[in-house]
Scaffold this motif. Structure first.
Motif, PDB file in Angstrom:
ATOM      1  N   SER A   1      43.195  39.241   8.215  1.00 15.57           N
ATOM      2  CA  SER A   1      42.487  38.561   7.128  1.00 15.57           C
ATOM      3  C   SER A   1      42.764  37.070   7.136  1.00 15.57           C
ATOM      4  O   SER A   1      41.841  36.250   6.972  1.00 15.57           O
ATOM      5  N   LEU A   2      44.026  36.702   7.334  1.00 18.02           N
ATOM      6  CA  LEU A   2      44.339  35.273   7.342  1.00 18.02           C
ATOM      7  C   LEU A   2      43.747  34.593   8.563  1.00 18.02           C
ATOM      8  O   LEU A   2      43.334  33.436   8.498  1.00 18.02           O
TER       9      LEU A   2
ATOM     10  N   ASP B   1      46.691  44.129   8.912  1.00 21.31           N
ATOM     11  CA  ASP B   1      45.471  43.750   8.196  1.00 21.31           C
ATOM     12  C   ASP B   1      45.632  42.424   7.475  1.00 21.31           C
ATOM     13  O   ASP B   1      44.655  41.668   7.328  1.00 21.31           O
ATOM     14  N   GLY B   2      46.832  42.118   7.029  1.00 23.17           N
ATOM     15  CA  GLY B   2      47.055  40.799   6.462  1.00 23.17           C
ATOM     16  C   GLY B   2      46.885  39.707   7.492  1.00 23.17           C
ATOM     17  O   GLY B   2      46.257  38.674   7.229  1.00 23.17           O
ATOM     18  N   ALA B   3      47.423  39.932   8.682  1.00 23.88           N
ATOM     19  CA  ALA B   3      47.275  38.936   9.746  1.00 23.88           C
ATOM     20  C   ALA B   3      45.810  38.746  10.112  1.00 23.88           C
ATOM     21  O   ALA B   3      45.336  37.613  10.290  1.00 23.88           O
TER      22      ALA B   3
ATOM     23  N   GLY C   1      48.979  33.632  10.875  1.00 27.04           N
ATOM     24  CA  GLY C   1      49.180  34.915  10.213  1.00 27.04           C
ATOM     25  C   GLY C   1      49.844  35.917  11.139  1.00 27.04           C
ATOM     26  O   GLY C   1      50.716  36.694  10.713  1.00 27.04           O
TER      27      GLY C   1
ATOM     28  N   LEU D   1      50.889  44.582   7.522  1.00 29.56           N
ATOM     29  CA  LEU D   1      51.081  43.349   8.287  1.00 29.56           C
ATOM     30  C   LEU D   1      49.889  43.083   9.202  1.00 29.56           C
ATOM     31  O   LEU D   1      49.425  41.943   9.323  1.00 29.56           O
TER      32      LEU D   1
END
Lengths: 191, 191
Positions: free
Chosen positions: A162-163, A158-160, A172, A156
């Motif tokens: 990246s977005l 690293d996804g946030a 994100g 969560l």
DNA sequence: CTCCCCATAGAACGATCGTTCTCGCACTGC
DNA sequence: GCAGTGCGAGAACGATCGTTCTATGGGGAG
């Protein structure tokens, strides 16, 4: 781990970190580092044998400082679950700050090809350190399988990041926080 | 949108896409593109005014092809929830494939500084297209607030990709799949 | 004061960068 | 046959890359 840096090293690392974070590793030349730091080229090459070593040192120091910031920013709550969720408040603040340009270590890993490159090792080290810290947070919650939950939190986070890099907003972080809340609501406590 | 590419364009785009994906944008020179593609420099500059334009075109085509692959890889199930979850099976397969080096568009965004750069726009476009597709999947499930759920899936997808890049394994996909399963288990269906 | 070391400023190295130019060969329409 | 054109091979351009060298100028130890 004694040691502060000499003032020349500090200036070099500050300039290098800022330049490679905002402009990328290959795109920042030694000229720019010398100009921004005010340190002579010869002095640079006395402290670091090559540009690559300087970049690696700058990233290692960024790792230290980023982790220290993240730990400080997520230590405001005594309730373990609130502390875990405050990760995403910290991220939101970071995303909205001036000069945000994603995770320096993801950017470095994406820019550098071979996985055996020393700089890739710094990226792995950073994410492993972040994972270990999130593990301490999840273990405090008393949830079952805290390390697997920490893995999900790492996804969560690293996804946030990246977005936030791609879209330049904080949606994100909001979405990641929603996922995290649901996770805490529905995971059973351990035995 | 008529058009296949001329054979010279195809060779140039193939070589450029592969080189910048595995080695980074700034690290790949025009020399390497010319050598790998077997196309003359002059021909390159007849089709694309600059290296930057060639890179942008290669990324746009990678966007098309990656989305086509992802859609094809997540169309095997008729059950909408199974289809949604199959995203992470597709990702796992991708992560384990030879030459995997993260998301080309996250890598490009991380490597290129100014957010107004044309290549950054390609990254935004790609993630928006991915988001739109995930939206179609979440809407088919009949869950409440499908677009917000799609945002969470986008976080999970990009987080899994980032961790796969850094660690070189598929644990991120596993963790993201666990989060996704919990999401589908605990979200109410709409009205 | 003298010697020595470190620091700065900047020239200079070979290599490579993105880009343009020249050459020669193969093919087309007349 | 023959001008015209497209393409591959590669030389060449100025600029910049990472790195090394020279020249100059303090600052501390003897």
């Amino acid at each position: 781990m004694p040691c502060d840096f000499l003032p020349a090293q500090r200036a070099l690392l500050d300039a290098t970190e800022h330049l490679i974070y905002t402009g990328g590793i290959h795109a920042t030349g030694v000229d720019a580092i010398v100009r921004k730091s005010g340190i002579a080229r010869k002095t640079l090459y006395r402290h670091y044998p090559t540009k690559e070593a300087l970049v690696e040192a700058a990233l290692r120091r960024r790792d230290d400082r980023w982790m220290a910031w993240f730990i400080a920013a997520t230590s405001g709550y005594t309730d373990p679950r609130a502390r875990l969720l405050s990760c995403f408040d910290a991220l939101r603040e970071w995303f909205a700050s001036d000069g945000f340009h994603g995770c320096a270590f993801l950017n470095a890993a994406g820019e550098i090809g071979p996985a055996t490159h020393p700089i890739r090792a710094v990226s792995r080290l950073h994410k492993r350190r972040l994972f270990e810290y999130v593990c301490t947070l999840t273990r405090e919650t008393g949830l079952a399988q805290p390390d697997e939950i920490a893995e999900e939190f790492l996804v969560l986070i690293d996804g946030a990041i990246s977005l936030a890099l791609v879209f330049g907003d904080t949606h994100g972080a909001d979405a990641a926080a929603r996922s995290a809340q649901r996770l805490l609501r529905h995971i059973p406590v351990s035995s």
